[in-house]
Scaffold this motif. Structure first.
Motif, PDB file in Angstrom:
ATOM      1  N   ALA A   1     -32.765  -9.532  61.217  1.00 52.02           N
ATOM      2  CA  ALA A   1     -32.710  -8.228  61.327  1.00 52.02           C
ATOM      3  C   ALA A   1     -34.023  -7.618  60.587  1.00 52.02           C
ATOM      4  O   ALA A   1     -34.505  -6.557  60.932  1.00 52.02           O
ATOM      5  CB  ALA A   1     -31.492  -7.997  60.443  1.00 52.02           C
ATOM      6  N   LEU A   2     -34.435  -8.381  59.562  1.00 49.34           N
ATOM      7  CA  LEU A   2     -35.285  -7.769  58.773  1.00 49.34           C
ATOM      8  C   LEU A   2     -36.623  -8.063  59.396  1.00 49.34           C
ATOM      9  O   LEU A   2     -37.473  -7.004  59.246  1.00 49.34           O
ATOM     10  CB  LEU A   2     -35.299  -8.603  57.273  1.00 49.34           C
ATOM     11  N   GLY A   3     -36.855  -9.039  60.151  1.00 50.19           N
ATOM     12  CA  GLY A   3     -37.970  -9.333  60.856  1.00 50.19           C
ATOM     13  C   GLY A   3     -38.281  -8.175  61.933  1.00 50.19           C
ATOM     14  O   GLY A   3     -39.197  -7.690  62.010  1.00 50.19           O
ATOM     15  N   GLY A   4     -36.999  -7.737  62.495  1.00 53.63           N
ATOM     16  CA  GLY A   4     -37.270  -6.691  63.643  1.00 53.63           C
ATOM     17  C   GLY A   4     -37.538  -5.551  62.818  1.00 53.63           C
ATOM     18  O   GLY A   4     -38.570  -4.717  63.385  1.00 53.63           O
ATOM     19  N   ALA A   5     -36.934  -5.075  61.578  1.00 58.79           N
ATOM     20  CA  ALA A   5     -37.271  -4.071  60.903  1.00 58.79           C
ATOM     21  C   ALA A   5     -38.874  -3.883  60.615  1.00 58.79           C
ATOM     22  O   ALA A   5     -39.552  -2.676  60.728  1.00 58.79           O
ATOM     23  CB  ALA A   5     -36.248  -3.920  59.557  1.00 58.79           C
ATOM     24  N   VAL A   6     -39.265  -4.929  60.013  1.00 60.66           N
ATOM     25  CA  VAL A   6     -40.762  -5.062  59.552  1.00 60.66           C
ATOM     26  C   VAL A   6     -41.572  -4.883  60.809  1.00 60.66           C
ATOM     27  O   VAL A   6     -42.876  -4.258  60.647  1.00 60.66           O
ATOM     28  CB  VAL A   6     -41.038  -6.409  59.082  1.00 60.66           C
ATOM     29  N   SER A   7     -41.259  -5.394  61.878  1.00 60.47           N
ATOM     30  CA  SER A   7     -41.812  -5.133  63.366  1.00 60.47           C
ATOM     31  C   SER A   7     -41.822  -3.552  63.785  1.00 60.47           C
ATOM     32  O   SER A   7     -43.015  -3.142  64.189  1.00 60.47           O
ATOM     33  CB  SER A   7     -41.435  -5.826  64.540  1.00 60.47           C
ATOM     34  N   ILE A   8     -40.881  -3.006  63.282  1.00 61.01           N
ATOM     35  CA  ILE A   8     -40.914  -1.483  63.924  1.00 61.01           C
ATOM     36  C   ILE A   8     -41.728  -0.887  62.912  1.00 61.01           C
ATOM     37  O   ILE A   8     -42.471   0.174  63.504  1.00 61.01           O
ATOM     38  CB  ILE A   8     -39.357  -0.869  63.371  1.00 61.01           C
ATOM     39  N   GLY A   9     -41.881  -1.205  61.622  1.00 59.86           N
ATOM     40  CA  GLY A   9     -42.979  -0.346  60.841  1.00 59.86           C
ATOM     41  C   GLY A   9     -44.152  -0.744  61.085  1.00 59.86           C
ATOM     42  O   GLY A   9     -45.047  -0.012  60.926  1.00 59.86           O
ATOM     43  N   ALA A  10     -44.602  -2.100  61.546  1.00 62.88           N
ATOM     44  CA  ALA A  10     -45.842  -2.376  61.630  1.00 62.88           C
ATOM     45  C   ALA A  10     -46.269  -1.781  63.088  1.00 62.88           C
ATOM     46  O   ALA A  10     -47.462  -0.914  63.307  1.00 62.88           O
ATOM     47  CB  ALA A  10     -46.036  -3.998  62.088  1.00 62.88           C
ATOM     48  N   MET A  11     -45.529  -1.426  64.089  1.00 64.67           N
ATOM     49  CA  MET A  11     -45.631  -0.774  65.440  1.00 64.67           C
ATOM     50  C   MET A  11     -45.872   0.766  64.898  1.00 64.67           C
ATOM     51  O   MET A  11     -46.964   1.703  65.640  1.00 64.67           O
ATOM     52  CB  MET A  11     -44.668  -1.152  66.338  1.00 64.67           C
TER      53      MET A  11
END
Length: 314
Positions: A15-25
């Motif tokens: 879940a956290l990895g997905g959220a971090v990916s959202i921020g990067a994009m």
């Protein structure tokens, strides 16, 4: 009242990895749309271009997939029967505010300064929306860790405003990212609820892009009427990839928010945004922006905000 059921637990690191990916994009999209806005001298039209690209892509994907067509049918049925509240359809209006702000701010002040303003808006409104139960995970308790995490995220914003930043940028330009951050939190909550209602994050993402495109069409019409036509469209293909990134992170957010809640999704994306935006600004600096010590301190404090807000096993 709609009964909110909890989805199967998702491992915290996923879940956290997905959220971090959202921020990067989001950070990469901010620089792309910011440069496009500067090149054509119209941030609103730049936002419209970004949303239009994402909308075309989404229409193709939804119509090509059986699950997408089924979700679209459930959406249309829910709208006709009025079983889907009107506010669930408006998440994309906040997305329109986000891409417009990117076009107006990120190309001038840099992605880092844009991001910290978004941090403040996401943090305050994510905590509020979770407590009100607006998101698909229902009412989320205001734990000490979540409050401390929100406070640390706001501390990162305070760090960003030190030094000469306020002397080189007008206050209204710094307030626009705050409004965009509040919009991102609301968009995540509304899209997550709609995705649960129609059993399709893809359909919720399509509705988000439709609503945003309508708002941006009206805004672009006003901008062109008052300021004249924008500059010539640049030839570089990469300047039109903002819509593709928006499609990816809005879809991912609609899928993740039932597992994380609005605040934790926002805090994870904050970490991804700050880390990516600092990297972008170091490689591709702008004339105005925070000093190096501010960038390092912002990353450290934002990372701490995510760590303390993570749910603890009892």
């Amino acid at each position: 009242m709609e009964r909110v059921t909890s989805p199967r637990p998702l491992p915290a690191w996923i879940a956290l990895g997905g959220a971090v990916s959202i921020g990067a994009m989001t950070a990469v999209q901010a620089r792309i749309n910011g440069v496009l806005g500067v090149r054509i001298d119209d941030g609103i039209v730049a936002g419209l271009i970004s949303f239009a690209v994402g909308l075309v892509l989404l229409v193709v994907v939804v119509l090509a997939l059986p699950s997408g067509r089924a979700g679209l049918g459930r959406l249309l049925t829910g709208i006709r029967s009025r079983t889907i509240p009107f506010w669930m359809l408006l998440g994309g209006t906040c997305g329109a505010l986000t891409v417009t702000t990117q076009g107006l701010v990120a190309g001038v002040l840099g992605v880092s300064l844009f991001t910290v303003g978004v941090v403040a808006g996401q943090t305050l409104h994510g905590l509020l929306l979770d407590r009100m139960g607006v998101g698909p995970s229902g009412i989320v308790a205001v734990t000490p860790g979540r409050v401390i995490g929100g406070a640390l995220a706001l501390a990162a914003v305070g760090i960003s405003l030190g030094g000469d930043v306020l002397a080189t940028a007008p206050l209204w330009l710094l307030l626009l990212p705050f409004a965009a951050g509040a919009g991102i939190a609301w968009q995540a909550a509304a899209n997550g609820r709609l995705a649960r209602r129609v059993a399709s994050p893809l359909t919720a993402t399509l509705m988000s892009f439709i609503a945003g495109t309508v708002v941006l069409l009206a805004g672009a019409a006003v901008s062109v009427a008052t300021r004249g036509m924008p500059g010539a469209l640049p030839a570089e293909p990469w300047l039109y990839l903002g819509g593709l990134l928006g499609f990816a992170y809005i879809l991912l957010g609609a899928w993740l928010v039932p597992y994380t809640g609005v605040l934790l999704l926002g805090l994870g994306s904050v970490l991804g945004q700050l880390a990516t935006s600092v990297t972008i600004d170091l490689i591709w600096p702008v004339d105005s922006g925070p000093a190096l010590w501010q960038l390092a301190a912002m990353i450290f404090v934002a990372a701490a905000s995510v760590i303390v807000a993570l749910p603890r096993q009892r």
